[in-house]
Scaffold this active site. Structure first.
Site, PDB file in Angstrom:
ATOM      1  N   ARG A 165      37.646  29.651 110.430  1.00 24.07           N
ATOM      2  CA  ARG A 165      37.937  28.610 109.435  1.00 24.07           C
ATOM      3  C   ARG A 165      39.128  27.777 109.871  1.00 24.07           C
ATOM      4  O   ARG A 165      39.983  27.402 109.056  1.00 24.07           O
ATOM      5  CB  ARG A 165      38.202  29.208 108.036  1.00 24.07           C
ATOM      6  CG  ARG A 165      37.070  29.889 107.287  1.00 24.07           C
ATOM      7  CD  ARG A 165      35.876  29.017 107.041  1.00 24.07           C
ATOM      8  NE  ARG A 165      34.998  29.038 108.205  1.00 24.07           N
ATOM      9  CZ  ARG A 165      34.164  30.032 108.515  1.00 24.07           C
ATOM     10  NH1 ARG A 165      34.059  31.057 107.723  1.00 24.07           N
ATOM     11  NH2 ARG A 165      33.424  29.980 109.581  1.00 24.07           N
ATOM     12  N   SER A 242      34.532  29.217  98.855  1.00 26.12           N
ATOM     13  CA  SER A 242      35.541  30.286  98.876  1.00 26.12           C
ATOM     14  C   SER A 242      36.932  29.674  98.754  1.00 26.12           C
ATOM     15  O   SER A 242      37.274  28.774  99.517  1.00 26.12           O
ATOM     16  CB  SER A 242      35.477  31.057 100.191  1.00 26.12           C
ATOM     17  OG  SER A 242      34.200  31.601 100.355  1.00 26.12           O
ATOM     18  N   GLU A 343      41.693  28.576 101.542  1.00 19.84           N
ATOM     19  CA  GLU A 343      40.822  27.953 102.542  1.00 19.84           C
ATOM     20  C   GLU A 343      40.814  26.420 102.416  1.00 19.84           C
ATOM     21  O   GLU A 343      40.829  25.723 103.428  1.00 19.84           O
ATOM     22  CB  GLU A 343      39.392  28.498 102.396  1.00 19.84           C
ATOM     23  CG  GLU A 343      38.464  27.936 103.451  1.00 19.84           C
ATOM     24  CD  GLU A 343      37.041  28.424 103.297  1.00 19.84           C
ATOM     25  OE1 GLU A 343      36.804  29.639 103.396  1.00 19.84           O
ATOM     26  OE2 GLU A 343      36.159  27.580 103.075  1.00 19.84           O
TER      27      GLU A 343
HETATM   28  C1  LIG Z   1      29.759  25.305  96.672  1.00 24.08           C
HETATM   29  C2  LIG Z   1      30.481  25.261  98.003  1.00 24.08           C
HETATM   30  C3  LIG Z   1      30.125  26.118  99.027  1.00 24.08           C
HETATM   31  C4  LIG Z   1      30.773  26.079 100.264  1.00 24.08           C
HETATM   32  N1  LIG Z   1      30.400  26.936 101.251  1.00 24.08           N
HETATM   33  C5  LIG Z   1      31.026  26.907 102.458  1.00 24.08           C
HETATM   34  C6  LIG Z   1      30.634  27.795 103.497  1.00 24.08           C
HETATM   35  O1  LIG Z   1      29.703  28.597 103.347  1.00 24.08           O
HETATM   36  N2  LIG Z   1      31.290  27.750 104.682  1.00 24.08           N
HETATM   37  C7  LIG Z   1      32.307  26.857 104.900  1.00 24.08           C
HETATM   38  O2  LIG Z   1      32.878  26.860 106.013  1.00 24.08           O
HETATM   39  N3  LIG Z   1      32.694  25.991 103.931  1.00 24.08           N
HETATM   40  C8  LIG Z   1      32.075  26.003 102.726  1.00 24.08           C
HETATM   41  N4  LIG Z   1      32.471  25.139 101.734  1.00 24.08           N
HETATM   42  C9  LIG Z   1      33.591  24.224 101.968  1.00 24.08           C
HETATM   43  C10 LIG Z   1      33.161  22.787 102.370  1.00 24.08           C
HETATM   44  O3  LIG Z   1      31.867  22.509 101.961  1.00 24.08           O
HETATM   45  C11 LIG Z   1      33.251  22.548 103.875  1.00 24.08           C
HETATM   46  O4  LIG Z   1      34.550  22.806 104.331  1.00 24.08           O
HETATM   47  C12 LIG Z   1      32.871  21.099 104.247  1.00 24.08           C
HETATM   48  O5  LIG Z   1      32.804  20.974 105.644  1.00 24.08           O
HETATM   49  C13 LIG Z   1      33.849  20.070 103.703  1.00 24.08           C
HETATM   50  O6  LIG Z   1      33.282  18.799 103.936  1.00 24.08           O
HETATM   51  P1  LIG Z   1      33.706  17.543 103.074  1.00 24.08           P
HETATM   52  O7  LIG Z   1      33.046  16.369 103.684  1.00 24.08           O
HETATM   53  O8  LIG Z   1      33.436  17.787 101.650  1.00 24.08           O
HETATM   54  O9  LIG Z   1      35.277  17.516 103.355  1.00 24.08           O
HETATM   55  P2  LIG Z   1      36.415  16.992 102.347  1.00 24.08           P
HETATM   56  O10 LIG Z   1      36.560  17.964 101.227  1.00 24.08           O
HETATM   57  O11 LIG Z   1      36.201  15.582 102.012  1.00 24.08           O
HETATM   58  O12 LIG Z   1      37.692  17.130 103.299  1.00 24.08           O
HETATM   59  C14 LIG Z   1      38.163  18.408 103.662  1.00 24.08           C
HETATM   60  C15 LIG Z   1      39.300  18.244 104.682  1.00 24.08           C
HETATM   61  O13 LIG Z   1      38.767  17.662 105.866  1.00 24.08           O
HETATM   62  C16 LIG Z   1      39.372  16.402 106.119  1.00 24.08           C
HETATM   63  N5  LIG Z   1      38.304  15.506 106.602  1.00 24.08           N
HETATM   64  C17 LIG Z   1      37.131  15.207 105.999  1.00 24.08           C
HETATM   65  N6  LIG Z   1      36.412  14.381 106.787  1.00 24.08           N
HETATM   66  C18 LIG Z   1      37.160  14.164 107.894  1.00 24.08           C
HETATM   67  C19 LIG Z   1      36.985  13.387 109.074  1.00 24.08           C
HETATM   68  N7  LIG Z   1      35.894  12.651 109.283  1.00 24.08           N
HETATM   69  N8  LIG Z   1      37.982  13.400 110.002  1.00 24.08           N
HETATM   70  C20 LIG Z   1      39.113  14.135 109.829  1.00 24.08           C
HETATM   71  N9  LIG Z   1      39.331  14.866 108.724  1.00 24.08           N
HETATM   72  C21 LIG Z   1      38.371  14.881 107.771  1.00 24.08           C
HETATM   73  C22 LIG Z   1      39.968  15.942 104.804  1.00 24.08           C
HETATM   74  O14 LIG Z   1      41.072  15.073 105.025  1.00 24.08           O
HETATM   75  C23 LIG Z   1      40.395  17.273 104.217  1.00 24.08           C
HETATM   76  O15 LIG Z   1      41.608  17.682 104.796  1.00 24.08           O
HETATM   77  C24 LIG Z   1      31.833  25.147 100.477  1.00 24.08           C
HETATM   78  C25 LIG Z   1      32.198  24.282  99.425  1.00 24.08           C
HETATM   79  C26 LIG Z   1      31.522  24.337  98.204  1.00 24.08           C
HETATM   80  C27 LIG Z   1      31.927  23.387  97.103  1.00 24.08           C
END
Ligand SMILES: Cc1cc2nc3c(=O)[nH]c(=O)nc-3n(C[C@H](O)[C@H](O)[C@H](O)COP(=O)(O)OP(=O)(O)OC[C@H]3O[C@@H](n4cnc5c(N)ncnc54)[C@H](O)[C@@H]3O)c2cc1C
Length: 351
Positions: A165, A242, A343
């Site tokens: 992670r 998580s 996380e």
């Molecule tokens: C119901 C649920 C289940 C989930 N299950 C998992 C799982 O099984 N495994 C897991 O690893 N994660 C899980 N996650 C967490 C999440 O979905 C992941 O971390 C996902 O990759 C986040 O993507 P996002 O586009 O929503 O990022 P955001 O929430 O928009 O951003 C997260 C972080 O990444 C940065 N960021 C976003 N896009 C970029 C970019 N293009 N360049 C640089 N920085 C960027 C943001 O600035 C922030 O710091 C889960 C979340 C939820 C709500």
């Protein structure tokens, strides 16, 4: 690219929490992402890159700068050989749409990451993983805007420094991911199944390969049962997934924890890298007295389906969510001596 008057960021996060930013900018083209970053830089203005909002906890006070919404779309095959295809995916492409397309096309390597919310461009940030797979296994390159160099760079997987992670990108706003290359195997079958719960649900053995569509459907069903697939009708899915990572302990710390847990049985654990052991955070939280459904103030609560998910099913606040997270972290530390780490990325707030 359009700029809008700032609404609350709650509307852009899966927790439905977060106050207003100073400015909100939406980028639908890669060049617009780069231009917005350069503009903010020249104004010395803080900038928050936000995509699916599924891994952020944003302060009730919002963000004192520009929020850049990444809404670029699409992917293309950029290299092929007899055995593999390499797809280049725009940062804003919804991750699960990409996974669905790869399964449909018969490309193997990300099927166990089905149902994870958010964007493809965010997957390298914390080396997204689930059910025995993580993106570090298939990412072959990342195109990013480097704010220090002031230019677009291509980064190798080694430069991404993927960990559990974790990567060079997490808690570091130097690079903004513009696109990601994934190398996938041309195969109608999944990668070998590594996760016991998934193997059981598939009626397979560890190491078996199963049809891609079966792997995807089974992972999605398992996740849905835990509230881990976004569903507007299910308040348990208003989370960041998580909230805590599994603590990684050296062997001395692990033995100390086992002693403190002796009356409760063996803590579920997995071998980590080197001399480390990864312990189930869900088990520690539950055994420290915080079961599923445990409630904090303002309606925030541990999910009724998964001990690791903190949820905002109603009209709660970030302050209440963080207070619940602190209560859990401190309770686990007092009971077991292990420290839980969040996380998600905490924006303009702290635990
Ligand atoms: C119901 C649920 C289940 C989930 N299950 C998992 C799982 O099984 N495994 C897991 O690893 N994660 C899980 N996650 C967490 C999440 O979905 C992941 O971390 C996902 O990759 C986040 O993507 P996002 O586009 O929503 O990022 P955001 O929430 O928009 O951003 C997260 C972080 O990444 C940065 N960021 C976003 N896009 C970029 C970019 N293009 N360049 C640089 N920085 C960027 C943001 O600035 C922030 O710091 C889960 C979340 C939820 C709500």
């Amino acid at each position: 690219m359009n700029s809008a008057g700032p609404g609350r960021l709650a509307g852009y996060t899966t927790l439905r929490l977060g106050g207003a930013p100073r400015q909100l900018v939406t980028a639908t083209q890669t060049e617009q992402i780069v231009q917005s970053l350069r503009d903010a830089e020249s104004r010395h203005e803080p900038i928050l890159v936000l995509a699916g909002g599924s891994n952020v906890v944003v302060s009730d006070d919002g963000f004192p700068g520009t929020v850049l919404l990444v809404r670029t779309r699409g992917f293309q095959v950029v290299a092929t050989d007899d055995e593999t295809v390499t797809v280049r995916v725009a940062a804003g492409e919804p991750w699960d749409d990409l996974v669905a397309a790869t399964v449909e096309a018969g490309w193997s390597g990300v099927e166990c990451l089905s149902g994870i919310p958010g964007s493809a461009g965010a997957t390298p940030i914390q080396n997204v993983g689930a059910y025995g797979q993580e993106v570090a296994e298939t990412v072959t390159g990342v195109e990013a805007y480097d704010r220090v160099a002031g230019e677009v760079v291509r980064m190798t997987p080694e430069e991404c420094r993927f960990g559990y992670r974790a990567s060079v990108f997490k808690h570091n706003d130097r690079w903004t991911v513009l696109s990601v290359d994934f190398r996938l195997l041309r195969s109608p079958l999944s990668a070998p199944v590594r996760y016991a719960e998934l193997a059981r649900a598939l009626g397979a053995e560890i190491g078996d390969r199963v049809p891609l569509a079966d792997a995807r459907a089974t992972v999605r069903a398992l996740r849905a049962g835990k509230g881990m697939v976004l569903d507007p009708a299910d308040p348990d899915t208003r989370s960041v997934g998580s909230f805590f990572t599994n603590p990684v302990l050296d062997s001395a710390a692990y033995l100390a924890l086992r002693d403190r847990a002796a009356d409760l049985g063996e803590p579920p654990s997995w071998p980590g890298s080197g001399d480390t052991v990864k312990v189930s955070a869900a088990w520690l939280i539950d055994k420290a007295g915080f079961p599923k459904g445990y409630r904090g103030a303002d309606g925030v609560a541990i999910s009724s389906k998964h001990t690791l998910a903190l949820t905002n099913p109603g009209d709660g606040s970030t302050a209440a969510l963080l207070a619940l997270a602190r209560e859990i972290r401190d309770g686990v530390h007092a009971r077991f001596g292990a420290t839980l780490h969040p996380e998600p990325v905490l924006v303009n707030c702290a635990l």
